[in-house]
Write a protein that holds these residues in place. Sequence first.
Motif, short mmCIF file in Angstrom:
data_model
loop_
_atom_site.label_atom_id
_atom_site.label_comp_id
_atom_site.label_asym_id
_atom_site.label_seq_id
_atom_site.Cartn_x
_atom_site.Cartn_y
_atom_site.Cartn_z
N UNK A 160 0.82 -1.21 0.00
CA UNK A 160 0.00 0.00 0.00
C UNK A 160 0.85 1.26 0.00
N UNK A 161 1.94 1.27 0.77
CA UNK A 161 2.82 2.45 0.83
C UNK A 161 3.47 2.71 -0.52
N UNK A 162 3.80 1.65 -1.24
CA UNK A 162 4.42 1.80 -2.55
C UNK A 162 3.45 2.47 -3.53
N UNK A 163 2.18 2.09 -3.47
CA UNK A 163 1.16 2.70 -4.33
C UNK A 163 1.03 4.18 -3.99
N UNK A 164 0.99 4.52 -2.71
CA UNK A 164 0.88 5.91 -2.28
C UNK A 164 2.08 6.73 -2.75
N UNK A 165 3.28 6.15 -2.61
CA UNK A 165 4.49 6.86 -3.04
C UNK A 165 4.50 7.07 -4.55
N UNK A 166 4.02 6.08 -5.30
CA UNK A 166 3.98 6.21 -6.76
C UNK A 166 3.00 7.29 -7.19
N UNK A 167 1.87 7.38 -6.50
CA UNK A 167 0.90 8.44 -6.79
C UNK A 167 1.51 9.81 -6.51
N UNK A 168 2.20 9.92 -5.36
CA UNK A 168 2.81 11.19 -4.99
C UNK A 168 3.90 11.59 -5.99
N UNK A 169 4.62 10.60 -6.52
CA UNK A 169 5.67 10.88 -7.49
C UNK A 169 5.06 11.42 -8.78
N UNK A 170 3.95 10.81 -9.22
CA UNK A 170 3.26 11.30 -10.42
C UNK A 170 2.76 12.72 -10.20
N UNK A 171 2.18 12.97 -9.01
CA UNK A 171 1.69 14.31 -8.69
C UNK A 171 2.83 15.33 -8.72
N UNK A 172 3.95 14.99 -8.13
CA UNK A 172 5.10 15.89 -8.07
C UNK A 172 5.63 16.20 -9.47
N UNK A 173 5.77 15.17 -10.29
CA UNK A 173 6.30 15.37 -11.63
C UNK A 173 5.32 16.14 -12.51
N UNK A 174 4.02 15.89 -12.28
CA UNK A 174 3.01 16.63 -13.04
C UNK A 174 3.03 18.11 -12.66
N UNK A 175 3.24 18.41 -11.38
CA UNK A 175 3.36 19.80 -10.92
C UNK A 175 4.56 20.48 -11.58
N UNK A 176 5.68 19.74 -11.64
CA UNK A 176 6.87 20.31 -12.27
C UNK A 176 6.60 20.64 -13.75
#
Length: 508
Positions: A160-176
């Motif tokens: 579950x933590x890996x899924x959350x981290x992957x979502x956050x990574x996509x969000x961060x890169x999309x913001x950039x």
Amino acid sequence: MGGKVVFKEYDPDQLTFLPYKLEELVPSGHPVRVVKQVVDAVDVKPINRKYKGGGASSFHPKLMLKLLVYGYLTNTYSSRKLEEQAAQNVHFMWLLGMKKPDHNTINRFRSEKLSGVLKQIFSQIVLLLQQEGIVSLKEAVFTDGTKIESAANKYTFVWGKSIKNSREKIKSQLDELWHYAQGIAKEELKDTTPLEYSEINPEKVKETISKINAALDDKEEVDKKVKQKLNYAKKHWPENLARYDEQEKLLAGRNSFSKTDPDATFMRMKEDHMLNGQLKPAYNLQITTQEQFILNYTLHQTSTDYQTLPSHIDQYGSLYNQLPKAVVADAGYGSDQNYAVLEQKGIEAYIKYNTFDKEQKAGIKAFSNDSLHYNEDENYLVCPMGQRMQHTSTGQRITTSAYLQLISRYQAQNCEGCPMRGVCHSAAGNRIVEINHSLRKHKQSAKDRLNTEQGIKYRKRRPADVEPVFAQLKHNHGFRRFLLKGISKTEVEIGLLSIAHNLRKWKA
């Protein structure tokens, strides 16, 4: 010199006047006779309803049930080995009347026909034990749990933590990417805003990437790496997010699952000779016993025992339309919710809380929250130096099992210059404590009950009643790993194992 050696007559080809009867080859009192007698006495209508009718004839449910129960009683768990035993073993041949189901038929019956209904058969057998006066469903019972490994591949897991981290990574890169595009094409993106985390889903992400692409489409100064990133994002991110959504549905609040058995959760198993923990896909088996007979069993996808007790007790009530007068369990079950549930159902809880054993040896720790005197009439605490700690607020806390707790906060008036401050508390300012009064009362009641003469008897009896059953199942009979995948099928395996255990012990 010795006398002449004489051998008994032996002629394997010799004909007999009358053929052997299998009945004569099965001793009276043999466990296989117990299986036949008990299964013949139970009502298999719940299994019968699983048959649609029409087509070729089927083996009778009682025959198939006898085969599986006796198989589990003799540590024969594989459907192929059961097929062999039906053709070669005299006891199986006698039990089945020389019928020989193949392994596919055995496996389908176990996986499909017994799924969801075997507990009704199991409860009938427990009621037969009650009729014999061997167990009492109204008296005190003993509950404990153990983890049994799934048949899944232990290296194919999703966290579950890996899924959350992957979502956050996509969000961060999309913001950039968004901020980069804003710097080049601010006019084109003036009426839109970047995504919030709650909006990180396949549709929204796809839409946002399209907007960024459209805004940068005619801009010559766009970095090639950004274009590559956008192409990668357009191709992979929506697909990845859709997969994460599906995985989160399978998790259903758990922290992990196995790709090859999504119902199994990764749990820490103490299996090697040094009892070192190993993470493996597993299920948490809970049993309730009396006189080492299993009265109730449930399988759970959580590794913590305290979360399993409410549903475990509910099933006991639904199986027998009555509840035991007392439940005895170790400190793994000592939670505010469990004490409250048992109290509501009128069941005495002989359940330790996490610090009970330490308190028995050394008393309550000085300066701990539990050592503070509480004045219930005026709702204040008294610190070790006799100073009142006034009630300042009451809040709510929701546990991991979704249980609502009320937490009261108290604060000392003046800790400055107190000679006990160094050992009382080290935080800046006056001491603040949080108290769950419901849990405090439940712990005191449990402590009083456990220290009664009856409570001491139950505490001594618990490890000798329920724990040897796990030793029988896992060590003596070698059932350490499920053969089937999925919680509905693994429940059938535990049901067969529990029935076999009870019958083995019944006529032992």
